[in-house]
Scaffold this active site. Structure first.
Site, PDB file in Angstrom:
ATOM      1  N   LYS A  48       0.873  -1.193   0.000  1.00  0.00           N
ATOM      2  CA  LYS A  48       0.000   0.000   0.000  1.00  0.00           C
ATOM      3  C   LYS A  48       0.899   1.229   0.000  1.00  0.00           C
ATOM      4  O   LYS A  48       1.822   1.316   0.812  1.00  0.00           O
ATOM      5  CB  LYS A  48      -0.900  -0.008   1.239  1.00  0.00           C
ATOM      6  CG  LYS A  48      -1.862   1.167   1.291  1.00  0.00           C
ATOM      7  CD  LYS A  48      -2.755   1.090   2.506  1.00  0.00           C
ATOM      8  CE  LYS A  48      -2.127   1.662   3.765  1.00  0.00           C
ATOM      9  NZ  LYS A  48      -1.821   3.100   3.721  1.00  0.00           N
ATOM     10  N   LYS A  81      -7.647   7.653  -0.585  1.00  0.00           N
ATOM     11  CA  LYS A  81      -8.887   7.985   0.136  1.00  0.00           C
ATOM     12  C   LYS A  81      -9.690   9.049  -0.623  1.00  0.00           C
ATOM     13  O   LYS A  81     -10.011  10.119  -0.113  1.00  0.00           O
ATOM     14  CB  LYS A  81      -8.588   8.446   1.565  1.00  0.00           C
ATOM     15  CG  LYS A  81      -7.907   7.364   2.389  1.00  0.00           C
ATOM     16  CD  LYS A  81      -7.798   7.712   3.838  1.00  0.00           C
ATOM     17  CE  LYS A  81      -7.120   6.606   4.632  1.00  0.00           C
ATOM     18  NZ  LYS A  81      -5.686   6.430   4.355  1.00  0.00           N
ATOM     19  N   ASP A  84     -14.388  13.129  -3.715  1.00  0.00           N
ATOM     20  CA  ASP A  84     -14.656  14.384  -4.428  1.00  0.00           C
ATOM     21  C   ASP A  84     -15.856  14.181  -5.358  1.00  0.00           C
ATOM     22  O   ASP A  84     -16.499  13.123  -5.316  1.00  0.00           O
ATOM     23  CB  ASP A  84     -13.389  14.788  -5.216  1.00  0.00           C
ATOM     24  CG  ASP A  84     -13.235  16.296  -5.326  1.00  0.00           C
ATOM     25  OD1 ASP A  84     -14.253  16.972  -5.580  1.00  0.00           O
ATOM     26  OD2 ASP A  84     -12.110  16.792  -5.184  1.00  0.00           O
ATOM     27  N   ILE A  85     -16.124  15.159  -6.201  1.00  0.00           N
ATOM     28  CA  ILE A  85     -17.211  14.969  -7.169  1.00  0.00           C
ATOM     29  C   ILE A  85     -16.728  14.019  -8.269  1.00  0.00           C
ATOM     30  O   ILE A  85     -15.518  13.838  -8.471  1.00  0.00           O
ATOM     31  CB  ILE A  85     -17.679  16.307  -7.788  1.00  0.00           C
ATOM     32  CG1 ILE A  85     -16.527  17.012  -8.511  1.00  0.00           C
ATOM     33  CG2 ILE A  85     -18.310  17.198  -6.739  1.00  0.00           C
ATOM     34  CD1 ILE A  85     -17.003  18.072  -9.494  1.00  0.00           C
ATOM     35  N   SER A 137      -9.102   3.777  11.966  1.00  0.00           N
ATOM     36  CA  SER A 137      -8.503   3.164  13.162  1.00  0.00           C
ATOM     37  C   SER A 137      -8.228   4.157  14.290  1.00  0.00           C
ATOM     38  O   SER A 137      -8.085   3.758  15.438  1.00  0.00           O
ATOM     39  CB  SER A 137      -7.184   2.499  12.764  1.00  0.00           C
ATOM     40  OG  SER A 137      -6.334   3.452  12.143  1.00  0.00           O
ATOM     41  N   PRO A 201      -6.074  -1.731   9.164  1.00  0.00           N
ATOM     42  CA  PRO A 201      -4.860  -1.030   9.595  1.00  0.00           C
ATOM     43  C   PRO A 201      -4.955  -0.678  11.084  1.00  0.00           C
ATOM     44  O   PRO A 201      -6.042  -0.769  11.669  1.00  0.00           O
ATOM     45  CB  PRO A 201      -4.897   0.248   8.758  1.00  0.00           C
ATOM     46  CG  PRO A 201      -6.362   0.519   8.555  1.00  0.00           C
ATOM     47  CD  PRO A 201      -7.102  -0.787   8.657  1.00  0.00           C
ATOM     48  N   GLY A 202      -3.838  -0.268  11.649  1.00  0.00           N
ATOM     49  CA  GLY A 202      -3.874   0.204  13.042  1.00  0.00           C
ATOM     50  C   GLY A 202      -3.308  -0.795  14.025  1.00  0.00           C
ATOM     51  O   GLY A 202      -3.619  -0.732  15.217  1.00  0.00           O
ATOM     52  N   GLN A 206      -0.541   1.744  16.611  1.00  0.00           N
ATOM     53  CA  GLN A 206      -1.838   2.346  16.968  1.00  0.00           C
ATOM     54  C   GLN A 206      -2.591   1.528  18.014  1.00  0.00           C
ATOM     55  O   GLN A 206      -3.684   1.901  18.428  1.00  0.00           O
ATOM     56  CB  GLN A 206      -2.713   2.514  15.717  1.00  0.00           C
ATOM     57  CG  GLN A 206      -2.134   3.481  14.688  1.00  0.00           C
ATOM     58  CD  GLN A 206      -3.090   3.685  13.521  1.00  0.00           C
ATOM     59  OE1 GLN A 206      -4.260   4.006  13.690  1.00  0.00           O
ATOM     60  NE2 GLN A 206      -2.582   3.512  12.303  1.00  0.00           N
ATOM     61  N   GLY A 207      -2.042   0.406  18.394  1.00  0.00           N
ATOM     62  CA  GLY A 207      -2.614  -0.361  19.518  1.00  0.00           C
ATOM     63  C   GLY A 207      -3.449  -1.573  19.153  1.00  0.00           C
ATOM     64  O   GLY A 207      -3.833  -2.342  20.024  1.00  0.00           O
TER      65      GLY A 207
END
Ligand code: BMP
Length: 248
Positions: A48, A81, A84-85, A137, A201-202, A206-207
């Site tokens: 990614k 991510k 938009d239009i 996340s 993810p995370g 991130q725990g």
């Protein structure tokens, strides 16, 4: 071969459920990212790429890295991510696919008509993947992704991420993103999206836990800093891959 077949094949061949988030920073980031990719390729099933590399190098500058991933049998996700239009989304998606990316991430907020419809059609026509980000996340994600809204299609009140999960299935998404920090939500989403891949993810920094996320129903775990910023990325990638092997 389409995105889903590519990731499935790599996951089977390497017996890994790890998506490597190549979040490498600094002036020599591209070179280091390519080295990291080659060193850890046998322990991962997908790559990614995020703004860390896309902003400084641009999609054109990443063609070599994408080719390298492909030569190692790994598909590549552009974690843009998109939100938009429709006409702007189309240009963005076209640019990523043209540069060799196999899948993109989108935020479902613009909706279908004049929002994401064109992107899904473009991806379908080219065998590319569209992955919807339905529950992030980070801690603050609960502010909106977990807010209760009225789902007009079903005529019920429900949490936004569950509405997103149902739409993802209806739109024909190739996967959804749910934070590993929320295993209970992964369980709920799994019930909604049936056998659609859940990318989580995370973990670690991130725990969230790799095993907890997979046990809750995640299909793939996204790992960035725990591998990329490790003193020994190869050992770390192997260790994390082994955690996922019991789910292969
Ligand atoms: P790390 O393993 O270093 O925390 O990185 C996770 C990666 O996944 C980052 O690229 C981040 O932008 C992305 N990500 C996330 O952490 N949470 C989300 O909800 C969605 C993401 O795309």
């Amino acid at each position: 071969m389409g995105f889903l077949d590519m990731i499935k094949r790599a996951a089977e061949q390497n017996r890994s459920r790890i998506v490597l988030a190549l979040d490498v920073k600094g002036p020599d980031a591209l070179e280091r990212a390519e080295r990291l990719l080659c060193e850890t390729a046998e322990y991962i099933c997908c790559v990614k790429i995020n703004k860390h590399l896309i902003l400084p190098w641009g999609v054109e500058g990443l063609r070599g890295l994408i080719k390298r991933a492909h030569s190692l049998g790994l598909p590549v996700i552009a974690d843009c991510k998109m939100c938009d239009i429709g006409s702007t989304n189309f240009v963005e998606a076209f640019t990523y696919f043209d540069a060799g990316f196999d899948a993109i991430t989108v935020v479902p907020l613009p909706g279908w008509a004049e929002g994401l419809e064109g992107v899904f059609h473009l991806a379908r026509g080219r065998g590319m993947g569209v992955i919807t980000v339905i529950l992030m996340s980070n801690r603050g994600a609960s502010e909106f992704f977990e807010a209760v809204i009225y789902d007009e299609e079903l005529g019920v009140f429900d949490k936004l991420y569950k509405v997103f999960a149902r739409r993802s299935l209806k739109w024909g998404a190739d996967g959804v993103v749910v934070g590993a920090t929320r295993p209970e939500a992964i369980r709920q989403v799994r019930e909604i999206v049936e056998d659609l891949p859940i990318f989580s993810p995370g973990v670690v920094v991130q725990g969230g836990g790799v095993v907890e996320a997979l046990r809750a129903g995640a299909s793939y775990v996204i790992v960035g800093r725990a591998i990329c910023e490790s003193d020994n990325p190869i050992d770390k990638a192997r260790e994390m891959c082994e955690l996922t092997r019991r789910f292969s």
